[in-house]
Design a protein around this motif. Structure first.
Motif, PDB file in Angstrom:
ATOM      1  N   TYR A  76       1.653   6.398  -7.034  1.00 56.17           N
ATOM      2  CA  TYR A  76       0.601   7.329  -7.461  1.00 56.17           C
ATOM      3  C   TYR A  76       1.027   8.779  -7.223  1.00 56.17           C
ATOM      4  CZ  TYR A  76      -4.015   9.384  -8.001  1.00 56.17           C
ATOM      5  OH  TYR A  76      -5.066  10.141  -8.412  1.00 56.17           O
ATOM      6  N   LEU A  77       1.645   9.027  -6.076  1.00 53.87           N
ATOM      7  CA  LEU A  77       2.104  10.367  -5.736  1.00 53.87           C
ATOM      8  C   LEU A  77       3.142  10.864  -6.738  1.00 53.87           C
ATOM      9  CD1 LEU A  77       2.229  12.682  -3.554  1.00 53.87           C
ATOM     10  CD2 LEU A  77       4.091  11.374  -2.536  1.00 53.87           C
ATOM     11  N   ILE A  78       4.121  10.042  -7.034  1.00 63.28           N
ATOM     12  CA  ILE A  78       5.172  10.435  -7.977  1.00 63.28           C
ATOM     13  C   ILE A  78       4.580  10.665  -9.355  1.00 63.28           C
ATOM     14  CG2 ILE A  78       7.228   9.608  -9.202  1.00 63.28           C
ATOM     15  CD1 ILE A  78       8.057   8.289  -6.536  1.00 63.28           C
ATOM     16  N   GLY A  79       3.711   9.764  -9.791  1.00 63.17           N
ATOM     17  CA  GLY A  79       3.094   9.917 -11.102  1.00 63.17           C
ATOM     18  C   GLY A  79       2.225  11.152 -11.187  1.00 63.17           C
ATOM     19  N   ASP A  80       1.487  11.415 -10.134  1.00 58.40           N
ATOM     20  CA  ASP A  80       0.584  12.568 -10.113  1.00 58.40           C
ATOM     21  C   ASP A  80       1.361  13.874 -10.156  1.00 58.40           C
ATOM     22  OD1 ASP A  80      -2.082  13.436 -10.091  1.00 58.40           O
ATOM     23  OD2 ASP A  80      -1.963  13.895  -7.947  1.00 58.40           O
ATOM     24  N   VAL A  81       2.402  13.975  -9.352  1.00 60.68           N
ATOM     25  CA  VAL A  81       3.159  15.218  -9.264  1.00 60.68           C
ATOM     26  C   VAL A  81       4.040  15.420 -10.497  1.00 60.68           C
ATOM     27  CG1 VAL A  81       5.001  16.397  -7.988  1.00 60.68           C
ATOM     28  CG2 VAL A  81       3.110  15.338  -6.757  1.00 60.68           C
ATOM     29  N   SER A  82       4.697  14.363 -10.950  1.00 56.92           N
ATOM     30  CA  SER A  82       5.670  14.552 -12.025  1.00 56.92           C
ATOM     31  C   SER A  82       5.061  14.550 -13.421  1.00 56.92           C
ATOM     32  CB  SER A  82       6.755  13.474 -11.935  1.00 56.92           C
ATOM     33  OG  SER A  82       6.215  12.209 -12.202  1.00 56.92           O
ATOM     34  N   HIS A  83       3.856  14.024 -13.574  1.00 53.40           N
ATOM     35  CA  HIS A  83       3.322  13.889 -14.926  1.00 53.40           C
ATOM     36  C   HIS A  83       2.095  14.737 -15.218  1.00 53.40           C
ATOM     37  CE1 HIS A  83       6.136  10.728 -15.504  1.00 53.40           C
ATOM     38  NE2 HIS A  83       5.511   9.851 -14.760  1.00 53.40           N
TER      39      HIS A  83
ATOM     40  N   LEU B 266      -1.453  16.385  -0.015  1.00 51.71           N
ATOM     41  CA  LEU B 266      -1.446  16.221   1.442  1.00 51.71           C
ATOM     42  C   LEU B 266      -2.167  14.949   1.864  1.00 51.71           C
ATOM     43  CD1 LEU B 266      -2.056  19.871   2.681  1.00 51.71           C
ATOM     44  CD2 LEU B 266       0.074  18.562   2.696  1.00 51.71           C
ATOM     45  N   TYR B 267      -3.264  14.626   1.184  1.00 50.94           N
ATOM     46  CA  TYR B 267      -3.986  13.388   1.500  1.00 50.94           C
ATOM     47  C   TYR B 267      -3.112  12.164   1.236  1.00 50.94           C
ATOM     48  CZ  TYR B 267      -8.306  16.120   1.742  1.00 50.94           C
ATOM     49  OH  TYR B 267      -9.279  17.027   2.079  1.00 50.94           O
ATOM     50  N   LEU B 268      -2.418  12.161   0.099  1.00 49.08           N
ATOM     51  CA  LEU B 268      -1.542  11.039  -0.221  1.00 49.08           C
ATOM     52  C   LEU B 268      -0.407  10.913   0.794  1.00 49.08           C
ATOM     53  CD1 LEU B 268      -1.270  11.273  -4.105  1.00 49.08           C
ATOM     54  CD2 LEU B 268      -2.276   9.420  -2.774  1.00 49.08           C
ATOM     55  N   CYS B 269       0.216  12.032   1.110  1.00 51.20           N
ATOM     56  CA  CYS B 269       1.307  12.008   2.101  1.00 51.20           C
ATOM     57  C   CYS B 269       0.795  11.569   3.465  1.00 51.20           C
ATOM     58  CB  CYS B 269       1.974  13.376   2.190  1.00 51.20           C
ATOM     59  SG  CYS B 269       2.889  13.817   0.707  1.00 51.20           S
TER      60      CYS B 269
ATOM     61  N   ALA C 298       0.829  -1.209   0.000  1.00 49.59           N
ATOM     62  CA  ALA C 298       0.000   0.000   0.000  1.00 49.59           C
ATOM     63  C   ALA C 298       0.864   1.259   0.000  1.00 49.59           C
ATOM     64  CB  ALA C 298      -0.941  -0.010   1.205  1.00 49.59           C
ATOM     65  N   ILE C 299       1.932   1.259   0.779  1.00 47.81           N
ATOM     66  CA  ILE C 299       2.837   2.408   0.803  1.00 47.81           C
ATOM     67  C   ILE C 299       3.469   2.615  -0.577  1.00 47.81           C
ATOM     68  CG2 ILE C 299       5.056   3.253   1.710  1.00 47.81           C
ATOM     69  CD1 ILE C 299       4.230   1.970   4.416  1.00 47.81           C
ATOM     70  N   THR C 300       3.935   1.514  -1.176  1.00 46.52           N
ATOM     71  CA  THR C 300       4.551   1.613  -2.494  1.00 46.52           C
ATOM     72  C   THR C 300       3.548   2.085  -3.540  1.00 46.52           C
ATOM     73  OG1 THR C 300       6.038  -0.201  -1.871  1.00 46.52           O
ATOM     74  CG2 THR C 300       5.923   0.363  -4.208  1.00 46.52           C
ATOM     75  N   ALA C 301       2.319   1.594  -3.467  1.00 45.92           N
ATOM     76  CA  ALA C 301       1.288   1.996  -4.427  1.00 45.92           C
ATOM     77  C   ALA C 301       0.966   3.488  -4.287  1.00 45.92           C
ATOM     78  CB  ALA C 301       0.035   1.155  -4.242  1.00 45.92           C
ATOM     79  N   LEU C 302       0.819   3.955  -3.050  1.00 52.20           N
ATOM     80  CA  LEU C 302       0.541   5.378  -2.851  1.00 52.20           C
ATOM     81  C   LEU C 302       1.724   6.242  -3.290  1.00 52.20           C
ATOM     82  CD1 LEU C 302      -1.396   5.537   0.542  1.00 52.20           C
ATOM     83  CD2 LEU C 302      -2.283   5.871  -1.767  1.00 52.20           C
ATOM     84  N   THR C 303       2.928   5.768  -3.029  1.00 51.07           N
ATOM     85  CA  THR C 303       4.118   6.506  -3.456  1.00 51.07           C
ATOM     86  C   THR C 303       4.189   6.570  -4.980  1.00 51.07           C
ATOM     87  OG1 THR C 303       5.290   5.788  -1.470  1.00 51.07           O
ATOM     88  CG2 THR C 303       6.634   6.625  -3.291  1.00 51.07           C
TER      89      THR C 303
END
Length: 156
Positions: A98-105, A114-117, A91-96
């Motif tokens: 998603y977070l990286i993809g969302d922010v970088s792309h 903030l919710y993801l973090c 779950a941590i890896t999946a959220l990370t």
């Protein structure tokens, strides 16, 4: 009526043996299916990366998710225990990912960041709590591969 009791006992033992065989057969079939599908998905993702000709962090994290799923299936196969920490790591890896993809792309950071973090932080605290609980309060009963209790470590 001794013969009736013996017949009932044989029938009971036979029904238990057949039921245990069916449950364990389904258990192993399910584990092999999950393992095979996980391996298939990871090979497919890897082949997609090769076809693209490049790899990004999202792709690597996806492979880590598949690795953790495979390890979880292997541990469950060997011990008949589902390691909840592996689910938390996934779950941590999946959220990370998603977070990286969302922010970088896609878009600029917003409240979703903030919710993801916060979710990652809560999952990390959960890992800490599970590790502390398993250290402080170890399981009092050992269970073998058939699901039977093999010992009682109460008081140790």
């Amino acid at each position: 009526m001794k013969w009736a009791d013996n017949s009932r006992e044989r029938m009971h033992n036979g029904a238990n043996a057949i039921g245990n065989l069916m449950v364990e057969g389904f258990h192993y079939l399910g584990l092999f299916a999950i393992g095979a599908v996980t391996a298939w998905a990871s090979v497919e993702a890897f082949m997609d990366m090769l076809d693209k000709g490049r790899v990004n962090v999202d792709d690597i994290l996806l492979l880590f998710i598949y690795l953790e799923l495979g390890a979880m299936v292997g541990i469950y196969f060997k011990t008949n225990h589902l390691p909840i920490r592996f689910l938390l790591y996934i779950a941590i890896t999946a959220l990370t990912r998603y977070l990286i993809g969302d922010v970088s792309h896609h878009k600029a950071p917003d409240i979703g960041l903030l919710y993801l973090c916060g979710g990652i932080f809560l999952l990390a605290l959960s890992v800490l709590a599970v590790r502390y609980a398993s250290y402080k309060y170890p399981s009092s009963k050992a269970i073998d591969s058939t699901g039977d209790v093999v010992g009682d470590n109460v008081g140790n």
